[in-house]
Design a protein around this motif. Structure first.
Motif, PDB file in Angstrom:
ATOM      1  N   CYS A   1      40.392  44.496  47.074  1.00  0.00           N
ATOM      2  CA  CYS A   1      39.355  45.442  46.651  1.00  0.00           C
ATOM      3  C   CYS A   1      39.734  46.872  47.045  1.00  0.00           C
ATOM      4  O   CYS A   1      39.607  47.806  46.249  1.00  0.00           O
ATOM      5  CB  CYS A   1      38.016  45.061  47.278  1.00  0.00           C
ATOM      6  SG  CYS A   1      36.695  46.242  46.966  1.00  0.00           S
TER       7      CYS A   1
ATOM      8  N   GLU B   1      38.448  40.258  42.565  1.00  0.00           N
ATOM      9  CA  GLU B   1      39.086  41.390  43.248  1.00  0.00           C
ATOM     10  C   GLU B   1      40.613  41.262  43.211  1.00  0.00           C
ATOM     11  O   GLU B   1      41.323  42.266  43.042  1.00  0.00           O
ATOM     12  CB  GLU B   1      38.612  41.471  44.706  1.00  0.00           C
ATOM     13  CG  GLU B   1      37.137  41.769  44.883  1.00  0.00           C
ATOM     14  CD  GLU B   1      36.749  43.156  44.413  1.00  0.00           C
ATOM     15  OE1 GLU B   1      37.648  43.958  44.065  1.00  0.00           O
ATOM     16  OE2 GLU B   1      35.541  43.452  44.359  1.00  0.00           O
TER      17      GLU B   1
ATOM     18  N   GLU C   1      38.669  42.079  36.185  1.00  0.00           N
ATOM     19  CA  GLU C   1      38.021  41.584  37.403  1.00  0.00           C
ATOM     20  C   GLU C   1      36.819  40.707  37.065  1.00  0.00           C
ATOM     21  O   GLU C   1      36.645  39.622  37.629  1.00  0.00           O
ATOM     22  CB  GLU C   1      37.583  42.770  38.263  1.00  0.00           C
ATOM     23  CG  GLU C   1      36.854  42.373  39.539  1.00  0.00           C
ATOM     24  CD  GLU C   1      36.266  43.566  40.267  1.00  0.00           C
ATOM     25  OE1 GLU C   1      35.294  43.367  41.015  1.00  0.00           O
ATOM     26  OE2 GLU C   1      36.770  44.691  40.074  1.00  0.00           O
TER      27      GLU C   1
ATOM     28  N   GLY D   1      41.753  42.272  39.725  1.00  0.00           N
ATOM     29  CA  GLY D   1      41.649  43.720  39.564  1.00  0.00           C
ATOM     30  C   GLY D   1      42.787  44.447  40.267  1.00  0.00           C
ATOM     31  O   GLY D   1      43.337  45.423  39.757  1.00  0.00           O
TER      32      GLY D   1
END
Length: 437
Positions: free
Chosen positions: A139, A200, A165, A203
């Motif tokens: 993150c 996360e 994500e 992403g």
């Protein structure tokens, strides 16, 4: 020509990209919420929602202030065509954020039971906290990279990473659900926590794949000092706010028990409010959030250029458009609240909450964007005080009115808090420009 100029405006195109990704993500999330509410139930949803204040607190420590600082300094360097200089701020931010996220994740993993019992007052949150401990590093990395691209006013990568994500989160949870049901195992709340961690991670991978780690310019010590001067007050403000917000959210189920609910009923009401009704009310904020992200570097650049006219125009348009959008959403939710609750979530109380919360929309949209303008002008302390007072208003309603009148009094407190933030921000910004003019 006007249309071409409109599309070439980085604030407009960036907002459109982020809004498109946000809308798609919210639509996916909308059906995901329905799926969760029917899979783990209202009580399970309440347990799941209890860990979000902890998530927000950890994010404020590890990434939130760093992302904002990176965005602001990168925008200043980009204005001078110093691309190697922008990368130095990114690299320094990545180092700070990674160290903090690893330390925070290790602490949460080690003492998950302590945090669950002492702070959340719900031992069933402990397994969720342990799973979420793995999400902080990915993150933090992709938040820093997003901040870098926001500063450059290039929103393609942040928009793509946001969408990937969400897809990874929902797809991962659904896959685990299919495997569990095929093996005859019960689907627990932990599956939702694994979804956050998987999302996360996805992403982060998208963000890392887009960054070209080229040579940076500038002194590491100087860039680090610049970042720290902004990170420390920003992070301290966010940590303080999230501590109070966490206390507020943790106390809601407890105070509902004093009102007369059992623990299971209190968690169910909390889950319906935060996991169903608020998810719907916050859906339109995908647009205002997109605008807010890009307003900060735009305002910061205009201030550096001493372009007061550009700042004043941005403030006027923000107030007008956010008020209009908010009023339209209020009318829409008043008319459709019961339908959404009864037919989509199959929960009457969710519809009632949506109709009550609909009045918050104009003030919520205004406070989000005006806070971003204040940050861009270099006044994070002002937004901190405004949000802190708003939080105190909600806490007062939780402590003194919820035990007497139930959850509806908390909704009134939430509305009053947002009215305070938005109106005070407008007064401060207008008085500031009257002094300069």
């Amino acid at each position: 020509m006007n249309g071409k100029h409109f599309l070439k405006n980085p604030l407009i195109t960036g907002t459109l990209l982020l809004t498109l990704a946000g809308v798609l993500s919210r639509i996916i999330g909308f059906f995901y919420r329905i799926f969760l509410s029917r899979t783990i139930g209202a009580e399970g949803l309440g347990i799941y929602q209890l860990v979000f204040p902890v998530m927000a607190l950890c994010f404020s420590i590890t990434a939130a202030g760093i992302q904002t600082a990176i965005s602001r300094f990168v925008s200043a360097k980009a204005a001078n065509d110093d691309m190697p200089g922008t990368r130095m701020y990114l690299y320094c931010g990545l180092v700070f954020s990674s160290i903090l996220s690893i330390a925070t994740g290790c602490l949460l993993w080690k003492d998950a039971t302590f945090f669950a019992t002492t702070f959340l007052h719900e031992i069933r949150c402990a397994p969720l906290l342990k799973i979420l401990a793995f999400s902080f590093l990915p993150c933090s990395i992709h938040s820093c990279i997003n901040g870098f691209y926001y500063g450059l006013k290039k929103t393609g990568i942040p928009a793509l990473s946001q969408l990937v994500e969400q897809l990874a989160r929902v797809g991962g949870v659904y896959l685990i659900y299919l495997i569990s049901t095929s093996q005859g195992k019960d689907v627990t709340v932990s599956v939702a926590a694994w979804g956050i961690t998987l999302g996360e991670l996805a992403g982060m991978l998208v963000s890392l794949s887009a960054v070209h780690f080229k040579k940076a310019s500038g002194r590491i010590l100087s860039c680090s000092k610049d970042l720290m001067r902004m990170i420390v007050p920003l992070s301290a403000n966010r940590v303080a706010l999230n501590l109070f917000s966490a206390y507020e959210n943790i106390m809601i189920p407890h105070q509902l028990c004093l009102f007369g609910y059992t623990n299971a009923e209190a968690l169910s009401v909390y889950g319906i409010l935060t996991g169903m009704s608020l998810a719907i009310i916050l859906f339109p904020t995908v647009l205002t959030n997109s605008v807010s992200v890009l307003l900060l570097p735009t305002i910061a650049q205009a201030q550096a250029e001493h372009n007061q006219k550009k700042i004043a125009t941005a403030i006027k348009k923000t107030i007008a458009y956010c008020t209009l959008l908010g009023l339209l959403c209020t009318i829409g939710f008043l008319l459709t609240g019961d339908f959404i609750g009864n037919f989509i979530f199959q929960n009457t109380l969710a519809g009632t909450f949506i109709r009550i919360l609909s009045w918050i929309c104009p003030f919520l949209f205004l406070s989000t964007t005006l806070n971003s303008i204040l940050h861009g002008l270099g006044h994070p302390g002002v937004t901190f005080v405004l949000n802190l007072i708003s939080c105190f208003i909600r806490i007062l309603f939780v402590l003194f009115f919820v035990p007497q009148f139930g959850i509806r009094s908390y909704l009134i407190g939430t509305l009053l808090g947002q009215i305070f933030i938005s109106n005070t921000a407008i007064i401060l910004l207008c008085s500031n420009f009257q002094k300069k003019s």
